[in-house]
Design a protein around this motif. Sequence first.
Motif, PDB file in Angstrom:
ATOM      1  N   ALA A  40       1.111  -1.347   0.105  1.00  0.00           N
ATOM      2  CA  ALA A  40       0.287  -0.372  -0.128  1.00  0.00           C
ATOM      3  C   ALA A  40       0.770   1.399  -0.165  1.00  0.00           C
ATOM      4  O   ALA A  40       1.561   1.373   0.749  1.00  0.00           O
ATOM      5  CB  ALA A  40      -0.870   0.198   1.677  1.00  0.00           C
ATOM      6  N   VAL A  41       0.850   2.769  -1.130  1.00  0.00           N
ATOM      7  CA  VAL A  41       1.604   3.302  -0.690  1.00  0.00           C
ATOM      8  C   VAL A  41       0.577   4.719  -0.890  1.00  0.00           C
ATOM      9  O   VAL A  41       1.035   5.285  -0.763  1.00  0.00           O
ATOM     10  CB  VAL A  41       2.191   3.416  -2.401  1.00  0.00           C
ATOM     11  CG1 VAL A  41       3.339   1.981  -2.483  1.00  0.00           C
ATOM     12  CG2 VAL A  41       1.614   3.731  -3.276  1.00  0.00           C
ATOM     13  N   GLY A  42      -0.957   4.338  -0.884  1.00  0.00           N
ATOM     14  CA  GLY A  42      -1.942   5.391  -0.382  1.00  0.00           C
ATOM     15  C   GLY A  42      -2.641   5.260  -0.024  1.00  0.00           C
ATOM     16  O   GLY A  42      -3.261   4.137  -0.489  1.00  0.00           O
ATOM     17  N   VAL A  52      -0.288   3.334   5.083  1.00  0.00           N
ATOM     18  CA  VAL A  52       0.873   3.256   4.132  1.00  0.00           C
ATOM     19  C   VAL A  52       1.860   2.496   4.593  1.00  0.00           C
ATOM     20  O   VAL A  52       2.391   2.036   5.762  1.00  0.00           O
ATOM     21  CB  VAL A  52       1.053   4.532   3.658  1.00  0.00           C
ATOM     22  CG1 VAL A  52       2.825   4.505   3.371  1.00  0.00           C
ATOM     23  CG2 VAL A  52       0.320   5.223   3.065  1.00  0.00           C
TER      24      VAL A  52
END
Length: 98
Positions: A40-42, A52
């Motif tokens: 997860a990056v956002g 994140v």
Amino acid sequence: MLHDRVLVRQDGGEGERRSSAGIVIPATASMGRRLSWATAVGVGPNVRSIVVGDRVLFDPDDRSEVELHGREYVLLRERDVHAVAASRVESDGTGLYL
């Protein structure tokens, strides 16, 4: 990010992979339906169980791909995530939760 959306970056590629015994499996080999891991990056403001940096398990057939700054990402709803691997879970647990 909006609502319950999660922006993830897939780990590795869709190319060759290696079995636990060290055998190289080519990208053209057919496989059954398989879930994929991503990072997860956002996350949107209404996402409750993912932060994140968590690794998430999702069905690659139910995804929306997007390209940002030349990198490929996948946009998911939180309900499309099957499991989350997080280091913030207690030490006596598995680190995975649904």
